[in-house]
Motif scaffolding. Sequence first.
Motif, PDB file in Angstrom:
ATOM      1  N   GLN A  70      43.719  17.796  47.248  1.00 20.77           N
ATOM      2  CA  GLN A  70      44.648  18.880  47.557  1.00 20.77           C
ATOM      3  C   GLN A  70      44.253  20.178  46.854  1.00 20.77           C
ATOM      4  O   GLN A  70      44.407  21.268  47.406  1.00 20.77           O
ATOM      5  N   ALA A  71      43.763  20.045  45.624  1.00 27.84           N
ATOM      6  CA  ALA A  71      43.376  21.225  44.862  1.00 27.84           C
ATOM      7  C   ALA A  71      42.088  21.859  45.383  1.00 27.84           C
ATOM      8  O   ALA A  71      41.834  23.046  45.150  1.00 27.84           O
ATOM      9  N   THR A  93      45.274  14.031  44.826  1.00 26.83           N
ATOM     10  CA  THR A  93      45.725  15.220  44.100  1.00 26.83           C
ATOM     11  C   THR A  93      44.561  16.184  43.910  1.00 26.83           C
ATOM     12  O   THR A  93      44.694  17.407  44.100  1.00 26.83           O
ATOM     13  N   GLN A  94      43.404  15.633  43.555  1.00 26.84           N
ATOM     14  CA  GLN A  94      42.207  16.459  43.402  1.00 26.84           C
ATOM     15  C   GLN A  94      41.803  17.073  44.741  1.00 26.84           C
ATOM     16  O   GLN A  94      41.429  18.248  44.810  1.00 26.84           O
TER      17      GLN A  94
END
Length: 271
Positions: A228-229, A225-226
Amino acid sequence: MFTLACTTRPWQSLPLPAALTAIAAAGFTEVGLMYQASAEGWQVPVHGASSERERWAVQQLLADAGLQVPLLLAETRLGLGLAAASLRYARLIEHAAALGVSTLLDLGCEPAQRSAYLALMQSVLPLAEAAGLVIAIKPHGGISQTANDLLSLRDILGSKAFCFSFDPGNWLYYGGAEVPLQAYLQQLAPAIDHFILKDCQFGPRGPDVAVQPGHGIVDFPALLTQWQALTDGGRLYLECLSPGSPAELHTQARAVQHWLRQCLSTYTITE
């Protein structure tokens, strides 16, 4: 868009043709070449001492399997001395460019060899950059024990062709279960070339990375998730699976592909 590639490591005990066939059969179109069993012992299929004929033979095997090779494991051979090690690494860069490789994966060295390593990198990084390649160092103990170690090397070398391989399993293997993976990812993100899907678990015999991703202690949902950011896409490499038969490795590889799509559900993933 993210691309999931696979290294040869889970199939390293097989002859290279069988390993490449197995990787293609598992649905991958890109492969990273690492140490492989051969008649000469464990070695990377294409290295700095390979002949053009040997490289061509590997190219044919890759073509027969329908695989591209964006990543190749590098060897520094610092014990040869700077001149000989530089010539060998330069030859590796030539082979890599001919294969269509974009990343040479580097393992660093022990602290006592740090000066020799830096001298070698200063010698070969201009060649890599001219060939359109990057050299990506991964956490492997020694001079790449911490995120600050990697940043220090890049600051000294001052080359955009010197990048990082983010390998969470190795960070834990060499640094312990308390390594702050998310902080490391944030710290290194601007110079990360790719993400290694490698897990780690700790048992009575110590750490072990021969684990199917998602079955160890790495918090991949949080890291991905990180990731992706921090980026719009990039390559992820499946490096390790739990030991098993070729059929079991195939099942694990397919399961990882499905699991990764769930982790990166808002992004397109190609194999």
